[in-house]
Design a protein around this motif. Structure first.
Motif, mmCIF file in Angstrom:
data_model
loop_
_atom_site.group_PDB
_atom_site.id
_atom_site.type_symbol
_atom_site.label_atom_id
_atom_site.label_comp_id
_atom_site.label_asym_id
_atom_site.label_seq_id
_atom_site.Cartn_x
_atom_site.Cartn_y
_atom_site.Cartn_z
ATOM 1 N N SER A 196 -10.529 -0.022 -4.200
ATOM 2 C CA SER A 196 -11.866 -0.696 -4.114
ATOM 3 C C SER A 196 -11.567 -2.256 -3.635
ATOM 4 O O SER A 196 -10.599 -2.571 -3.476
ATOM 5 N N GLY A 197 -12.680 -2.643 -3.224
ATOM 6 C CA GLY A 197 -12.748 -4.031 -2.526
ATOM 7 C C GLY A 197 -13.631 -3.830 -1.347
ATOM 8 O O GLY A 197 -14.322 -2.871 -1.096
ATOM 9 N N ASN A 198 -13.294 -4.923 -0.427
ATOM 10 C CA ASN A 198 -14.193 -4.875 0.733
ATOM 11 C C ASN A 198 -13.803 -3.951 1.750
ATOM 12 O O ASN A 198 -12.377 -4.148 2.254
ATOM 13 N N PRO A 199 -14.170 -2.925 2.165
ATOM 14 C CA PRO A 199 -13.933 -2.121 3.288
ATOM 15 C C PRO A 199 -13.759 -2.642 4.658
ATOM 16 O O PRO A 199 -12.856 -2.122 5.438
ATOM 17 N N GLN A 200 -14.286 -3.913 4.824
ATOM 18 C CA GLN A 200 -13.718 -4.775 5.951
ATOM 19 C C GLN A 200 -12.652 -5.704 5.838
ATOM 20 O O GLN A 200 -12.353 -6.636 6.477
ATOM 21 N N ALA A 201 -11.983 -5.522 4.618
ATOM 22 C CA ALA A 201 -10.929 -6.707 4.369
ATOM 23 C C ALA A 201 -9.919 -6.879 5.332
ATOM 24 O O ALA A 201 -9.496 -5.810 5.939
ATOM 25 N N LYS A 202 -9.604 -8.116 5.378
ATOM 26 C CA LYS A 202 -8.494 -8.447 6.427
ATOM 27 C C LYS A 202 -7.074 -8.286 5.734
ATOM 28 O O LYS A 202 -6.008 -8.168 6.253
ATOM 29 N N LEU A 203 -7.234 -7.999 4.589
ATOM 30 C CA LEU A 203 -5.889 -8.335 3.714
ATOM 31 C C LEU A 203 -6.007 -7.085 2.748
ATOM 32 O O LEU A 203 -6.995 -6.872 1.807
ATOM 33 N N VAL A 204 -5.031 -6.371 2.528
ATOM 34 C CA VAL A 204 -5.078 -5.122 1.448
ATOM 35 C C VAL A 204 -3.752 -5.243 0.814
ATOM 36 O O VAL A 204 -2.698 -5.452 1.272
ATOM 37 N N PHE A 205 -3.937 -5.128 -0.565
ATOM 38 C CA PHE A 205 -2.621 -5.027 -1.428
ATOM 39 C C PHE A 205 -2.548 -3.570 -1.834
ATOM 40 O O PHE A 205 -3.550 -2.841 -2.344
ATOM 41 N N LYS A 242 -5.303 -7.195 8.772
ATOM 42 C CA LYS A 242 -4.740 -7.911 9.308
ATOM 43 C C LYS A 242 -3.041 -8.264 8.784
ATOM 44 O O LYS A 242 -2.272 -8.418 9.470
ATOM 45 N N ALA A 243 -3.190 -7.728 7.535
ATOM 46 C CA ALA A 243 -1.582 -7.855 6.815
ATOM 47 C C ALA A 243 -2.034 -6.791 5.556
ATOM 48 O O ALA A 243 -3.060 -7.041 5.024
ATOM 49 N N ILE A 244 -0.652 -6.441 4.974
ATOM 50 C CA ILE A 244 -0.657 -5.726 3.885
ATOM 51 C C ILE A 244 0.135 -6.359 2.796
ATOM 52 O O ILE A 244 1.310 -6.774 3.406
ATOM 53 N N CYS A 245 -0.113 -6.180 1.519
ATOM 54 C CA CYS A 245 0.850 -7.069 0.541
ATOM 55 C C CYS A 245 1.326 -6.150 -0.282
ATOM 56 O O CYS A 245 0.688 -5.302 -1.133
ATOM 57 N N ALA A 246 2.692 -5.619 -0.274
ATOM 58 C CA ALA A 246 3.137 -4.538 -1.013
ATOM 59 C C ALA A 246 3.697 -5.087 -2.297
ATOM 60 O O ALA A 246 4.568 -5.881 -2.322
ATOM 61 N N LEU A 247 3.128 -4.549 -3.306
ATOM 62 C CA LEU A 247 3.214 -5.029 -4.651
ATOM 63 C C LEU A 247 4.214 -4.433 -5.395
ATOM 64 O O LEU A 247 4.152 -2.946 -5.794
#
Ligand code: URA
Length: 258
Positions: free
Chosen positions: A98-107, A189-194
């Motif tokens: 879920s979230g913004n499909p145009q997001a620049k950042l993905v967790f 623009k970037a991915i944050c791996a949790l």
């Protein structure tokens, strides 16, 4: 023909019974693993550049099954009422993300927990509340005008594993095709791996999170920052880890939004 036989035997050994749309370019495929993963930003002098394991020969000969004009709608349709692995047996809802499909950042998290399974949404339980706070508070303190609603949040596995165990390699491989398609559609623009499961799925690295966190890697052309999973941070004794996770998040937010 012998290549096909090898592929089928490989999946049989993994315990995979159905091969519907099991893309050879899932997260651990040759395309994903090469070129050699290296930090995107100039590494600190002491930082070791991780070298990816050689991809299994098996995958390199196979064509991609990712549709050319892929979209969330197509991915959702392909996931359908997924029965491709054993996780379907205990789930209530598939958690697409879920979230913004145009997001620049993905967790990217690990897998849904109890609350996520009930609501069909990622990170809505205790760990999710902490993640929300971390995103909102860090962004606000750093003067970055975003909240959780501006990013996209997704998991490696879309169904809740029993007893909240980590997803197993075959489950990650099967579900990984959808994660890789989601990321390719999002083009962040970037991915944050949790956490470790996410880092392993995206980067194929075996090092622990403690060693990998705070550094930049790459999944395909996308910069990936590894940090601790919020569930780990919820444990009271992890005060230092919390500080480090906040540092990691600051780095990601400034990289993406400055
Ligand atoms: N932990 C995860 O990794 N994902 C969720 O969605 C919730 C908890």
């Amino acid at each position: 023909m012998s290549e096909l036989k090898a592929v089928l035997e490989y999946y049989r050994d993994l315990g995979v019974k159905s091969l519907y749309r099991v893309a050879p370019v899932a997260i651990t495929s040759a395309a994903d693993l090469s070129p050699v993963v290296a930090p995107v930003l100039p590494p600190a002098a002491s930082l070791e550049i991780p070298v990816m394991p050689k991809p299994p020969q098996l995958f390199t000969a196979l064509p991609s099954l990712e549709p050319e004009n892929d979209s969330f709608d197509l991915i959702r349709a392909d996931i359908g009422d997924c029965r491709r692995c054993r996780l379907c047996e205990g789930r209530n809802k598939i958690v697409f993300g879920s979230g913004n499909p145009q997001a620049k950042l993905v967790f990217v998290g690990e897998a849904p927990g109890q609350e996520e399974d009930l609501q069909g949404l990622p990170f809505v339980g205790r760990a999710g509340q902490l993640l929300t706070q971390m995103i909102n508070n860090t962004a606000s303190k750093e003067g970055i005008p975003i909240t959780r609603d501006d990013v996209f949040i997704v998991n490696v596995a879309k169904c809740r594993p029993p007893e909240n165990r980590a997803p197993q390699p075959d489950e990650m491989e099967i579900c990984g095709q959808f994660l890789s398609r989601q990321l390719a559609v999002l083009k962040p623009k970037a991915i944050c791996a949790l956490g470790g499961t996410s880092a392993k799925a995206l980067l194929g690295l075996k090092e622990g999170v403690t060693k990998m966190r705070g550094n930049w890697y790459k999944w395909r052309d996308f910069p990936v920052m590894v940090t601790y999973h919020p569930s780990f941070l919820l444990r009271a004794y992890n005060v230092e880890a919390k500080r480090e996770a906040w540092e990691d998040l600051k780095k990601v937010l400034h990289f993406v939004y400055d």
